[in-house]
Design a protein around this motif. Structure first.
Motif, mmCIF file in Angstrom:
data_model
loop_
_atom_site.group_PDB
_atom_site.id
_atom_site.type_symbol
_atom_site.label_atom_id
_atom_site.label_comp_id
_atom_site.label_asym_id
_atom_site.label_seq_id
_atom_site.Cartn_x
_atom_site.Cartn_y
_atom_site.Cartn_z
ATOM 1 N N PRO A 37 -19.515 17.564 -37.544
ATOM 2 C CA PRO A 37 -19.035 18.370 -36.408
ATOM 3 C C PRO A 37 -17.937 17.708 -35.596
ATOM 4 O O PRO A 37 -17.354 18.358 -34.720
ATOM 5 N N SER A 38 -17.637 16.419 -35.873
ATOM 6 C CA SER A 38 -16.512 15.804 -35.158
ATOM 7 C C SER A 38 -15.175 16.256 -35.725
ATOM 8 O O SER A 38 -14.122 15.977 -35.141
ATOM 9 N N LEU A 39 -15.210 16.958 -36.865
ATOM 10 C CA LEU A 39 -13.994 17.499 -37.481
ATOM 11 C C LEU A 39 -13.899 18.989 -37.206
ATOM 12 O O LEU A 39 -14.910 19.689 -37.115
ATOM 13 N N PRO A 40 -12.678 19.520 -37.107
ATOM 14 C CA PRO A 40 -12.534 20.955 -36.886
ATOM 15 C C PRO A 40 -12.764 21.746 -38.163
ATOM 16 O O PRO A 40 -12.657 21.219 -39.266
ATOM 17 N N HIS A 41 -13.072 23.018 -37.995
ATOM 18 C CA HIS A 41 -13.052 23.949 -39.130
ATOM 19 C C HIS A 41 -11.596 24.054 -39.588
ATOM 20 O O HIS A 41 -10.702 24.267 -38.770
ATOM 21 N N VAL A 42 -11.355 23.898 -40.879
ATOM 22 C CA VAL A 42 -9.990 23.880 -41.407
ATOM 23 C C VAL A 42 -9.764 25.072 -42.335
ATOM 24 O O VAL A 42 -10.553 25.305 -43.262
ATOM 25 N N VAL A 43 -8.722 25.821 -42.074
ATOM 26 C CA VAL A 43 -8.208 26.830 -42.999
ATOM 27 C C VAL A 43 -6.996 26.198 -43.664
ATOM 28 O O VAL A 43 -6.003 25.889 -42.998
ATOM 29 N N ALA A 44 -7.069 25.976 -44.975
ATOM 30 C CA ALA A 44 -6.107 25.100 -45.643
ATOM 31 C C ALA A 44 -5.251 25.843 -46.656
ATOM 32 O O ALA A 44 -5.750 26.588 -47.489
ATOM 33 N N ALA A 45 -3.941 25.580 -46.590
ATOM 34 C CA ALA A 45 -3.001 26.137 -47.555
ATOM 35 C C ALA A 45 -2.769 25.212 -48.735
ATOM 36 O O ALA A 45 -2.318 25.655 -49.786
#
Length: 311
Positions: A37-45
């Motif tokens: 949870p210390s990382l953001p949710h990532v939408v990745a290209a």
């Protein structure tokens, strides 16, 4: 990239859309974030699609031609990308790239969009040049990044009928807003001289009813730290947004624009409990967004005002 993600979260940015990496590394960060949870949710290209020697070509192999572009889209789908990023025009990042010139024909952009949509992937088009914006809109991309209408040394007038087409197609406009000045940081002179016309163009977009979110270019320079998003509402208000609509643009509208509108961007039952708590009311005091009291990601407290992160 993980350190950058943690800085974003510490600044209240719990979800990011990464529109260009090398080696598909953002997909790895995205997958790691599911358990951290210390990382953001990532939408990745993943690796952006660009021409040989074109804008950001150092991030991956360049490609031309409709058949090659369709293969490039399929490769990103097979690797698990969430969105396809295509460099429809040149940019400012590197020598030799011409910001005022398209990199692909309209037919090539149509091939990218057709193949991506067939596979269920949205398309985000980097587009500064007016011709590239026109072609990308006609091709039916899902979002236009920057949409600045830049020439080599100025800013074009927005062509008649284009904003109406963008609104009719429900294309998201993602102007590059948000900056944090400080010691040793400054806006590049080429952008500073264009700024009044860039603001005027973005104001016209907003007045036309376009669906506007904020593409920050976070991390690209010291003036663009990874948590710069919370600096953007002030700039949106300069375009005619009210305080509530400015916050909506960087939360609920942004979540919908990246395909997460059913779980992020609202404080509602059933939504991800991503919460930024601040000291003050940002509707009346935009600086309150910088007085962070706590950040929750998925209901997990990842920082508070007692933590050294916020001192």
């Amino acid at each position: 990239m993980c350190a950058a993600g943690r800085r974003a979260v510490a600044g209240g940015v719990t979800t990011v859309r990464d529109l260009g990496d090398t080696g598909y590394l953002a997909l790895g960060v995205r997958d790691a974030a599911r358990a951290d949870p210390s990382l953001p949710h990532v939408v990745a290209a993943g690796v952006p699609i660009t021409t040989p020697g074109g804008h950001c070509h150092f991030l991956g192999e360049g490609v031309r031609g409709e058949a090659g572009l369709r293969r490039a889209v399929r490769e990103r789908h097979e690797r698990g990308a969430d969105v396809v990023k295509v460099m429809a025009s040149g940019g400012n990042l590197m020598p030799g790239s011409r910001i005022e010139r398209p990199q692909y024909t309209r037919e090539e952009l149509c091939a990218v969009v057709d193949e991506a949509h067939r596979l269920g992937l949205p398309v985000a088009a980097h587009a500064h040049a007016t011709a590239a914006i026109l072609d990308a809109a006609a091709a039916g991309v899902d979002s236009l990044e920057h949409a600045s209408f830049m020439t080599a040394d100025d800013v074009d007038e927005i062509p008649a009928g284009l904003l109406e087409e963008i609104v009719a197609r429900d294309i998201v406009l993602s102007p590059t807003l948000g900056l944090r000045a400080g010691p040793g940081t400054a806006m590049p002179p080429a952008m500073l001289t264009r700024l009044p016309k860039l603001v005027a163009a973005a104001t016209r977009m907003a007045a036309a009813g376009a669906r506007i979110v904020v593409g920050t270019d976070a991390g690209i320079a010291p003036i663009k730290p990874h948590d710069v998003l919370r600096d953007a509402p002030v700039h949106l208000q300069q375009l005619g947004f009210g305080p509530a609509d400015a916050l909506h643009a960087i939360t609920a509208r942004a979540a919908a624009a990246i395909g997460l509108g059913d779980r992020k961007g609202h404080l509602r039952p059933g939504y991800d409990a991503d919460v930024l708590a601040v000291d003050g009311d940002p509707l009346t005091d935009p600086a309150a967004l910088h007085r962070i009291r706590a950040v929750y990601v998925g209901g997990v407290l990842v920082g508070s005002s007692r933590s050294s992160e916020y001192r």
